[in-house]
Design a protein around this motif. Structure first.
Motif, PDB file in Angstrom:
ATOM      1  N   GLN A  17      -2.837   8.675   6.904  1.00  5.43           N
ATOM      2  CA  GLN A  17      -2.292   8.920   8.246  1.00  5.43           C
ATOM      3  C   GLN A  17      -0.774   8.850   8.221  1.00  5.43           C
ATOM      4  OE1 GLN A  17      -3.259   6.362  11.658  1.00  5.43           O
ATOM      5  NE2 GLN A  17      -5.409   6.754  11.186  1.00  5.43           N
ATOM      6  N   ALA A  18      -0.260   7.837   7.527  1.00  8.46           N
ATOM      7  CA  ALA A  18       1.189   7.653   7.461  1.00  8.46           C
ATOM      8  C   ALA A  18       1.845   8.853   6.797  1.00  8.46           C
ATOM      9  CB  ALA A  18       1.526   6.373   6.712  1.00  8.46           C
ATOM     10  N   LEU A  19       1.213   9.389   5.749  1.00 12.85           N
ATOM     11  CA  LEU A  19       1.761  10.565   5.065  1.00 12.85           C
ATOM     12  C   LEU A  19       1.777  11.769   5.999  1.00 12.85           C
ATOM     13  CD1 LEU A  19       0.073  10.066   1.580  1.00 12.85           C
ATOM     14  CD2 LEU A  19       2.485   9.756   2.139  1.00 12.85           C
ATOM     15  N   ARG A  50       5.199   4.048  13.725  1.00 13.72           N
ATOM     16  CA  ARG A  50       3.808   4.359  14.082  1.00 13.72           C
ATOM     17  C   ARG A  50       2.839   3.634  13.133  1.00 13.72           C
ATOM     18  NH1 ARG A  50       1.651   8.641  17.202  1.00 13.72           N
ATOM     19  NH2 ARG A  50       3.553   9.792  17.632  1.00 13.72           N
ATOM     20  N   TYR A  51       3.185   3.621  11.858  1.00 14.62           N
ATOM     21  CA  TYR A  51       2.359   2.928  10.856  1.00 14.62           C
ATOM     22  C   TYR A  51       2.307   1.436  11.157  1.00 14.62           C
ATOM     23  CZ  TYR A  51       1.127   0.917   6.273  1.00 14.62           C
ATOM     24  OH  TYR A  51       0.543   0.195   5.255  1.00 14.62           O
ATOM     25  N   THR A  73       0.142   0.692  14.122  1.00 15.91           N
ATOM     26  CA  THR A  73      -1.291   0.866  13.845  1.00 15.91           C
ATOM     27  C   THR A  73      -1.811  -0.221  12.902  1.00 15.91           C
ATOM     28  OG1 THR A  73      -0.941   3.249  14.021  1.00 15.91           O
ATOM     29  CG2 THR A  73      -3.032   2.532  13.100  1.00 15.91           C
ATOM     30  N   ALA A 131       7.640   7.760  11.832  1.00 13.34           N
ATOM     31  CA  ALA A 131       6.388   7.637  11.076  1.00 13.34           C
ATOM     32  C   ALA A 131       6.179   6.176  10.674  1.00 13.34           C
ATOM     33  CB  ALA A 131       6.416   8.540   9.844  1.00 13.34           C
ATOM     34  N   LEU A 184       7.157   4.567   2.693  1.00  9.17           N
ATOM     35  CA  LEU A 184       7.273   5.550   3.768  1.00  9.17           C
ATOM     36  C   LEU A 184       8.717   5.813   4.141  1.00  9.17           C
ATOM     37  CD1 LEU A 184       4.648   4.022   6.252  1.00  9.17           C
ATOM     38  CD2 LEU A 184       4.212   5.676   4.441  1.00  9.17           C
ATOM     39  N   PHE A 185       8.988   7.006   4.657  1.00 10.28           N
ATOM     40  CA  PHE A 185      10.284   7.314   5.277  1.00 10.28           C
ATOM     41  C   PHE A 185      10.038   8.013   6.599  1.00 10.28           C
ATOM     42  CE2 PHE A 185      10.262  11.793   3.988  1.00 10.28           C
ATOM     43  CZ  PHE A 185       9.491  11.792   2.843  1.00 10.28           C
ATOM     44  N   GLU A 186      11.122   8.361   7.311  1.00  9.51           N
ATOM     45  CA  GLU A 186      11.096   8.846   8.714  1.00  9.51           C
ATOM     46  C   GLU A 186      10.737   7.685   9.640  1.00  9.51           C
ATOM     47  OE1 GLU A 186      12.150  11.576  10.044  1.00  9.51           O
ATOM     48  OE2 GLU A 186      12.526  12.617   8.152  1.00  9.51           O
ATOM     49  N   ASP A 234       0.802  -1.232   0.000  1.00  9.69           N
ATOM     50  CA  ASP A 234       0.000   0.000   0.000  1.00  9.69           C
ATOM     51  C   ASP A 234       0.829   1.273   0.000  1.00  9.69           C
ATOM     52  OD1 ASP A 234      -2.002  -1.710   2.400  1.00  9.69           O
ATOM     53  OD2 ASP A 234      -2.464  -1.419   0.273  1.00  9.69           O
ATOM     54  N   VAL A 235       1.957   1.263   0.660  1.00 11.04           N
ATOM     55  CA  VAL A 235       2.677   2.515   0.937  1.00 11.04           C
ATOM     56  C   VAL A 235       4.181   2.393   0.751  1.00 11.04           C
ATOM     57  CG1 VAL A 235       0.982   3.312   2.669  1.00 11.04           C
ATOM     58  CG2 VAL A 235       2.990   2.006   3.398  1.00 11.04           C
ATOM     59  N   ASN A 250       2.035  11.610   9.206  1.00 13.33           N
ATOM     60  CA  ASN A 250       3.090  11.355  10.200  1.00 13.33           C
ATOM     61  C   ASN A 250       4.483  11.543   9.621  1.00 13.33           C
ATOM     62  OD1 ASN A 250       1.423  10.877  12.422  1.00 13.33           O
ATOM     63  ND2 ASN A 250       1.043   8.780  11.783  1.00 13.33           N
ATOM     64  N   ILE A 251       4.669  11.219   8.348  1.00 14.45           N
ATOM     65  CA  ILE A 251       5.968  11.474   7.705  1.00 14.45           C
ATOM     66  C   ILE A 251       6.289  12.965   7.767  1.00 14.45           C
ATOM     67  CG2 ILE A 251       7.124  11.666   5.460  1.00 14.45           C
ATOM     68  CD1 ILE A 251       5.896   8.997   4.690  1.00 14.45           C
ATOM     69  N   TRP A 252       5.350  13.786   7.317  1.00 19.25           N
ATOM     70  CA  TRP A 252       5.635  15.232   7.235  1.00 19.25           C
ATOM     71  C   TRP A 252       5.627  15.898   8.601  1.00 19.25           C
ATOM     72  CZ3 TRP A 252       8.188  17.017   3.268  1.00 19.25           C
ATOM     73  CH2 TRP A 252       8.225  16.188   2.135  1.00 19.25           C
ATOM     74  N   LEU A 262      -5.407   4.702   6.737  1.00 26.05           N
ATOM     75  CA  LEU A 262      -4.074   4.381   7.277  1.00 26.05           C
ATOM     76  C   LEU A 262      -2.937   4.945   6.433  1.00 26.05           C
ATOM     77  CD1 LEU A 262      -2.851   2.759   9.624  1.00 26.05           C
ATOM     78  CD2 LEU A 262      -2.813   0.777   8.121  1.00 26.05           C
ATOM     79  N   LYS A 263      -3.110   4.868   5.122  1.00 25.07           N
ATOM     80  CA  LYS A 263      -2.063   5.363   4.225  1.00 25.07           C
ATOM     81  C   LYS A 263      -1.925   6.877   4.355  1.00 25.07           C
ATOM     82  CE  LYS A 263      -0.658   5.793  -0.555  1.00 25.07           C
ATOM     83  NZ  LYS A 263      -0.534   5.145  -1.849  1.00 25.07           N
TER      84      LYS A 263
END
Lengths: 215, 219
Positions: free
Chosen positions: B91-93, A72-73, A76, A69, A64-66, A61-62, B95-97, B88-89
């Protein structure tokens, strides 16, 4: 599609993500990024993380970085399996978020600066520590650790009597600090911080995380 | 019994708490606390780091402005502006920023502001080093915001909100630096104009105390 983590085993941020995945019982593949060759600054990696850093997390689905974050993903998305990492109520969640912020704003700056000066700097550039920077950050870290000592006297883990994302975020830099800084007494001289570190670092997830890679 | 925020509205971090509360169509009692009060035993019992804001909601005490904002959003989910998406996706974005703000945006901005707030003569080398870092970060924001209206997507979120008070204090303390880093970037500039146009933000800066740092001691 399996979970992929792009990073390197020695990277603290990569280790945070690995630890979270293991806590939640999620299988993943570590795809090593050749940072020595500058791969993280090349277009292929910048597409994944425009800041040119590791880790990057990818699932069906995603992307991600950081690391905070990402963890947390993971906490969840996989809420229903493995170790609960976010607390059970809005109140518990608030305290988890608070101590995640404390790590990011207060603990991390001091300990990462010390790890850089006292360990990584020599490895990356052959240079010894900047003693002034060490002194400033020892003072900062001591002040933060005094607060942690008081907190961990009142509570088994940072957010309460449950292990959470807040504690997990401390694994990676504390490991390097305790093992390689030459100043582990800052941790070991504080009985409740020492006991907390002993407890969390004994977790199978952390023990497994530090076995990744050759060194 | 409602929300209490301990702090001084001139603080960008108190503003984060205030703006989040207003965005949820809620209000709070501001219990004024200035720097000298932050080191009292009473205050340290609430926030051992001796910083503002501290939120009190009944028995719950929360510090760290970004954690306060997350709590307020969760507590008042379903009313006012949705600041954290359910998806959820997305939300993740957010949280990244939010992390980019916390780790890459805030430190150089605060380093620049600190020079203007507490020193008689700002240290130019510190300002320049921080500014260089900030420019590199904002180059990435410019690309990001050329593709979508807000940082996490086409919706306003906590990630955008976290930036507003720091941009404000930077602008107040150095219009020159602000113009050259923000106004020079088309999409960042547009984003800034949009997010500072929100009624919750206008309400906060409508009081003169929100932009008054003159009481801080000069070193």
């Amino acid at each position: 599609m399996a979970v992929k983590v792009y990073g390197i085993p020695m990277s603290t941020a990569t280790r945070s993500v690995i630890a979270a995945l293991i806590e939640k019982g999620v299988e993943f593949e570590l795809v090593e990024v050749d940072m020595k060759a500058g791969a993280h600054k090349k277009p292929e990696h910048l597409k994944l993380n425009p800041f040119g850093k590791v880790p990057v997390y990818q699932d069906e689905d995603v992307t991600l970085f950081e690391s905070r974050a990402i963890t947390r993903y993971i906490a969840t998305k996989y809420e229903g399996q493995g170790t609960p990492l976010l607390g059970k109520t809005t109140t518990e969640r608030a305290l988890v978020d608070q101590w995640v912020e404390v790590e990011g704003q207060n603990y991390h700056p001091a300990v990462s600066a010390l790890n850089y000066q006292l360990f990584f700097r020599k490895i990356f550039s052959g240079e010894g520590p900047d003693e002034a920077a060490v002194a400033v950050n020892v003072e900062k870290f001591n002040a933060v650790l005094d607060i942690y000592e008081a907190r961990l006297t009142a509570s088994k883990y940072l957010a309460g009597d449950f292990f959470s994302l807040a504690d997990l975020g401390h694994f990676a830099h504390t490991e390097y600090f305790v093992k390689h800084s030459g100043k582990s007494d800052l941790i070991t001289s504080r009985p409740h911080v020492a006991a907390w570190w002993q407890d969390i670092s004994s977790r199978p997830s952390w023990q497994k995380t530090i076995t990744y890679g050759s060194s | 019994m409602g929300l209490t925020v301990h702090g001084d509205i001139c603080s960008p971090f108190v503003k984060i708490a205030a703006m989040t509360i207003y965005e949820k169509n809620e209000d709070f009692e501001l219990v004024f606390a200035r720097l000298s009060l932050l080191k009292t035993e009473e205050f340290l019992a609430k926030n051992p780091f001796g910083r503002m804001p501290v939120l009190e909601d009944g028995d719950l005490v929360v510090f760290e402005s970004r954690a306060v904002a997350r709590y307020v959003e969760a507590k008042f989910e379903g009313q006012g502006t949705p600041l954290m998406p359910a998806n959820l996706k997305e939300q993740a974005l957010v949280n990244i920023w939010a992390e980019v703000e916390s780790q890459s945006f805030c430190p150089p901005v605060w380093a620049i502001c600190s020079q203007f707030l507490s020193k008689k003569v700002p240290d130019v080398s510190v300002i320049e080093a921080s500014r260089e870092k900030l420019e590199k970060v904002l180059d990435i924001y410019e690309i990001q915001l050329s593709k979508r209206k807000y940082l996490a997507g086409d919706f306003f979120s906590l990630a955008d909100l976290f930036h507003i008070p720091l941009l404000h204090i930077l602008q107040c303390l150095s219009e020159d630096i602000f113009r050259s880093v923000i106004n020079s970037r088309t999409y960042v500039h547009k984003w800034h104009q949009d997010i500072t146009n929100r009624p919750s933000w206008k309400r906060i800066i409508s009081v003169p105390e929100a932009s008054d740092w003159s009481f801080l001691p000069k070193v």
